[in-house]
Design an enzyme around this catalytic site. Structure first.
Site, PDB file in Angstrom:
ATOM      1  CG  HIS A  20      88.003  24.616 -37.557  1.00  0.00           C
ATOM      2  ND1 HIS A  20      86.904  24.963 -36.808  1.00  0.00           N
ATOM      3  CD2 HIS A  20      87.994  23.254 -37.609  1.00  0.00           C
ATOM      4  CE1 HIS A  20      86.266  23.875 -36.431  1.00  0.00           C
ATOM      5  NE2 HIS A  20      86.912  22.819 -36.898  1.00  0.00           N
ATOM      6  CE  LYS A  44      77.171  15.821 -36.610  1.00  0.00           C
ATOM      7  NZ  LYS A  44      78.616  16.015 -36.750  1.00  0.00           N
ATOM      8  NE  ARG A  93      89.958  17.928 -31.906  1.00  0.00           N
ATOM      9  CZ  ARG A  93      88.648  17.897 -31.923  1.00  0.00           C
ATOM     10  NH1 ARG A  93      87.965  18.928 -31.507  1.00  0.00           N
ATOM     11  NH2 ARG A  93      87.989  16.844 -32.340  1.00  0.00           N
ATOM     12  CB  SER A 130      82.976  23.375 -33.328  1.00  0.00           C
ATOM     13  OG  SER A 130      83.831  23.891 -34.310  1.00  0.00           O
TER      14      SER A 130
END
Length: 160
Positions: A20, A44, A93, A130
């Site tokens: 990040h 969440k 990614r 993460s």
């Protein structure tokens, strides 16, 4: 006089990783102002609450001129409009991220004209997420090389 170039780097950042931070640093090199926007999603439950994530990101980006860290709720394109940002920047990614992000990029452009810029993850960091960092840390693995030191300290305190 030229227009100020503003970008938004949205995400959950739970916790913020070196991946990040790499994307934020590279974005800061391309734009005059960068808003690191942490999505508040009441559905969440994160390991860190939003205020903690804001604090961590402010700490690890303190050396970057023009970077502002805030939280937001609602649509990211509305947040962009409110800040006068013309571009969303997303780190990728791999192909799975691209497949997930591309339809959103098209929708965001359709809704507001906001463009999405994809930055490839740095070599050696493309497998870091993460979620994976939290999972490995919970299992007792050493994740120090995937997190800024201040974030690593907070993660270890949270998990012990």
């Amino acid at each position: 006089m030229s227009q100020v170039r503003r970008a938004v780097c949205p995400g959950s950042y739970d916790p913020p990783t070196i991946g990040h931070l790499d994307v934020i640093r590279r974005t800061a090199g391309l734009f005059d102002e960068v808003y690191v926007a942490i999505l508040v999603n009441p559905r969440k439950q994160g390991l860190f609450d939003v205020d903690e994530r804001v604090e961590m990101l402010r700490e690890i980006t303190a050396d970057l001129p023009g970077v502002v860290v805030e939280s937001f709720s609602g649509l990211v394109v509305d947040y962009c409009r409110e800040r006068g940002a013309q571009t969303l920047v997303k780190g990728l990614r791999g192909a799975t991220d691209y497949d997930y992000e591309l339809p959103m990029a098209h929708m965001n452009r359709h809704l507001t004209g906001v463009e999405t810029l994809f930055l490839p993850g740095a070599p050696g960091q493309v497998y870091v997420s993460s979620s994976l960092v939290k999972e490995v840390a919970r299992g007792g693995g050493d994740v120090s090389s995937f997190l800024p030191p201040a974030v690593h300290t907070r993660l270890m305190e949270r998990l012990t």
